[in-house]
Write a protein that holds these residues in place. Structure first.
Motif, mmCIF file in Angstrom:
data_model
loop_
_atom_site.group_PDB
_atom_site.id
_atom_site.type_symbol
_atom_site.label_atom_id
_atom_site.label_comp_id
_atom_site.label_asym_id
_atom_site.label_seq_id
_atom_site.Cartn_x
_atom_site.Cartn_y
_atom_site.Cartn_z
ATOM 1 N N VAL A 95 -3.746 -21.028 -7.391
ATOM 2 C CA VAL A 95 -3.412 -20.957 -5.973
ATOM 3 C C VAL A 95 -4.721 -21.034 -5.189
ATOM 4 O O VAL A 95 -5.583 -20.168 -5.347
ATOM 5 N N PRO A 96 -4.902 -22.064 -4.372
ATOM 6 C CA PRO A 96 -6.156 -22.150 -3.597
ATOM 7 C C PRO A 96 -6.414 -20.858 -2.835
ATOM 8 O O PRO A 96 -5.508 -20.257 -2.261
ATOM 9 N N ARG A 97 -7.665 -20.450 -2.834
ATOM 10 C CA ARG A 97 -8.008 -19.175 -2.199
ATOM 11 C C ARG A 97 -7.707 -19.177 -0.704
ATOM 12 O O ARG A 97 -7.465 -18.105 -0.131
ATOM 13 N N ALA A 98 -7.718 -20.346 -0.070
ATOM 14 C CA ALA A 98 -7.348 -20.398 1.344
ATOM 15 C C ALA A 98 -5.934 -19.884 1.549
ATOM 16 O O ALA A 98 -5.618 -19.278 2.579
ATOM 17 N N VAL A 99 -5.061 -20.111 0.560
ATOM 18 C CA VAL A 99 -3.678 -19.635 0.614
ATOM 19 C C VAL A 99 -3.574 -18.209 0.082
ATOM 20 O O VAL A 99 -3.002 -17.323 0.728
ATOM 21 N N PHE A 100 -4.122 -17.977 -1.090
ATOM 22 C CA PHE A 100 -3.963 -16.692 -1.768
ATOM 23 C C PHE A 100 -4.534 -15.542 -0.939
ATOM 24 O O PHE A 100 -3.861 -14.525 -0.698
ATOM 25 N N ASP A 101 -5.760 -15.697 -0.470
ATOM 26 C CA ASP A 101 -6.395 -14.619 0.287
ATOM 27 C C ASP A 101 -5.663 -14.362 1.597
ATOM 28 O O ASP A 101 -5.503 -13.211 2.015
ATOM 29 N N ALA A 102 -5.216 -15.433 2.263
ATOM 30 C CA ALA A 102 -4.502 -15.260 3.526
ATOM 31 C C ALA A 102 -3.198 -14.502 3.311
ATOM 32 O O ALA A 102 -2.793 -13.687 4.148
ATOM 33 N N ARG A 103 -2.537 -14.745 2.191
ATOM 34 C CA ARG A 103 -1.306 -14.020 1.891
ATOM 35 C C ARG A 103 -1.583 -12.527 1.688
ATOM 36 O O ARG A 103 -0.807 -11.675 2.148
ATOM 37 N N LEU A 104 -2.677 -12.202 1.017
ATOM 38 C CA LEU A 104 -2.995 -10.785 0.791
ATOM 39 C C LEU A 104 -3.370 -10.097 2.101
ATOM 40 O O LEU A 104 -2.972 -8.950 2.352
ATOM 41 N N VAL A 105 -4.141 -10.786 2.941
ATOM 42 C CA VAL A 105 -4.493 -10.226 4.241
ATOM 43 C C VAL A 105 -3.236 -9.993 5.075
ATOM 44 O O VAL A 105 -3.072 -8.944 5.725
ATOM 45 N N ALA A 106 -2.318 -10.959 5.063
ATOM 46 C CA ALA A 106 -1.078 -10.805 5.820
ATOM 47 C C ALA A 106 -0.270 -9.613 5.307
ATOM 48 O O ALA A 106 0.331 -8.871 6.105
ATOM 49 N N ALA A 107 -0.248 -9.412 4.002
ATOM 50 C CA ALA A 107 0.468 -8.269 3.442
ATOM 51 C C ALA A 107 -0.162 -6.959 3.892
ATOM 52 O O ALA A 107 0.544 -5.982 4.194
ATOM 53 N N ALA A 108 -1.501 -6.928 3.948
ATOM 54 C CA ALA A 108 -2.187 -5.716 4.399
ATOM 55 C C ALA A 108 -1.866 -5.421 5.860
ATOM 56 O O ALA A 108 -1.578 -4.276 6.240
ATOM 57 N N VAL A 109 -1.901 -6.441 6.688
ATOM 58 C CA VAL A 109 -1.591 -6.258 8.113
ATOM 59 C C VAL A 109 -0.140 -5.803 8.285
ATOM 60 O O VAL A 109 0.163 -4.910 9.091
ATOM 61 N N ALA A 110 0.775 -6.400 7.513
ATOM 62 C CA ALA A 110 2.177 -6.002 7.596
ATOM 63 C C ALA A 110 2.376 -4.549 7.182
ATOM 64 O O ALA A 110 3.305 -3.881 7.657
ATOM 65 N N ALA A 111 1.484 -4.043 6.320
ATOM 66 C CA ALA A 111 1.570 -2.646 5.882
ATOM 67 C C ALA A 111 0.951 -1.675 6.882
ATOM 68 O O ALA A 111 1.008 -0.457 6.667
#
Length: 383
Positions: A95-111
């Motif tokens: 998974v390209p890091r541009a996608v993977f990292d953004a997904r993790l950041v979004a999960a953190a913000v959602a939390a």
């Protein structure tokens, strides 16, 4: 002072996002800082092993690789040319890091994590709080800011020296024909070194080449040339997005923290010295650091060091031994032959390189049998 938080995490890559998620799940008020906006590219092999997904599931992020097909197999080519291709114990993903990292950041913000763009330049540990840039106060800080970590320097740790530091270049190229599999081609000419090709599932593959630094500077031209020489379809003319990056190997780790300041991921030199894998280490160390920082900030470093020892201590010792043995090309040739003969040996090698596996007597014995007589360790004879 304008802001106060329970935990501030510097760096929003996988280690930082995992730390923020773990601290937030423990009830802390968390600020996550990064010098870039997301999504952003990051030079990396983009490989996500099954162990990394286990950590993310525990953090409440089950969908980080959604939309990307599993890679069920690994092909490993030894320095001498021998090869083994087998099914992985559990599939991996690219998974390209541009996608993977953004997904993790979004999960953190959602939390409930607060995200801000900021390049942290000054960290001042105090008796009760840690102050960042004279403006932000935290009861504890997690430095997850990569190989050039500012937080690491504050703790007095220098960058990894040569022989404990690798340099790699990464790009994207058309995927190789045939069934999807991870491909690693090791190099006899510049060992320890290898090239890789990891299919993404969209017709492209993440490709790259890296080698351990040994005292002389390495040029971009050299890295690109070695990539093309080792990898089928690695013609530099077809590779786009080439970026180089340093890999601080886990054979030279600093102390994981001091007082209220902790290090995780690449900032803690948590790169597997056997394979260069770092995503699993980043996620796991970040999660442990975030939990320790949120639980009792005044004891954060002690709690975190103990958690790392329990969870990764034996594995890190075994991976260091494996890396030391693998400095001898003939040992790697023998390991590939043993993995081709025996599925259990293959599984042990994979777990050691991509997860938290350990060496065992069976694997060492089968590798030893495959070595030339002059390279075999002397037998112990009871006196």
């Amino acid at each position: 002072m304008t802001d106060e938080f329970d935990v501030v995490v510097v760096g929003a890559g996988p280690a930082g996002s995992a730390a923020a998620l773990a601290a937030r799940r423990a009830g802390a008020r968390v600020l996550l800082l990064d010098r870039a906006d997301f999504p952003r590219d990051k030079a990396c092999g983009d490989g996500i092993a099954a162990h990394a997904l286990d950590v993310l599931a525990d953090l409440g992020v089950p969908d980080a690789v959604d939309g990307y097909p599993p890679l069920p197999a690994l092909r490993l080519v030894a320095p001498g040319g021998g090869a083994v291709a087998r099914a992985l114990p559990r599939p991996a993903y690219t998974v390209p890091r541009a996608v993977f990292d953004a997904r993790l950041v979004a999960a953190a913000v959602a939390a409930g994590v607060v995200l801000r763009r900021r390049a942290v330049r000054r960290v001042e540990p105090g008796a009760r709080v840690v102050v960042l840039d004279g403006e932000i106060a935290a009861r504890a800080v997690v430095g997850a800011d990569g190989a050039g970590s500012v937080v690491r320097r504050v703790l007095g740790h220098r960058p990894n020296p040569d022989r404990h530091l690798a340099l790699a270049i990464r790009g994207y190229a058309p995927a190789l024909p045939g069934p999807p599999e991870q491909l690693i081609v090791t190099s006899a000419a510049r060992w320890p070194a290898y090239a890789w090709s990891f299919p993404i599932g969209d017709g492209r593959a993440n490709v790259g080449y890296g080698e351990v630094l040994r005292g002389e500077p390495l040029t971009r031209a050299h890295l690109v040339e070695r990539l093309g020489a080792l990898l089928p379809g690695g013609d530099p003319a077809t590779v786009t997005g080439l970026r180089a990056h340093h890999l601080p190997l886990s054979t030279h780790r600093p102390t994981p923290g001091r007082g209220r300041v902790l290090l995780a991921g690449d900032a803690l030199s948590l790169i597997n010295p056997f394979t260069g894998e770092g995503i699993f280490y980043a996620l796991l160390s970040g999660a442990l650091a975030g939990a320790a920082a949120a639980g009792a900030p005044e004891q954060a470093a002690r709690r975190y060091a103990a958690a790392l020892r329990r969870r990764l201590g034996t594995h890190l010792r075994h991976s260091s031994v494996a890396a030391w043995l693998a400095r001898r090309r003939r040992v790697v040739d023998a390991a590939v032959r043993a993995a081709r003969r025996d599925e259990q040996v293959f599984g042990t090698v994979v777990e050691l390189g991509l997860g938290d596996g350990r060496l065992d007597a069976r694997t060492l014995g089968m590798i030893g049998v495959g070595l030339p007589v002059r390279d075999r360790p002397p037998r112990h004879r009871p006196g």
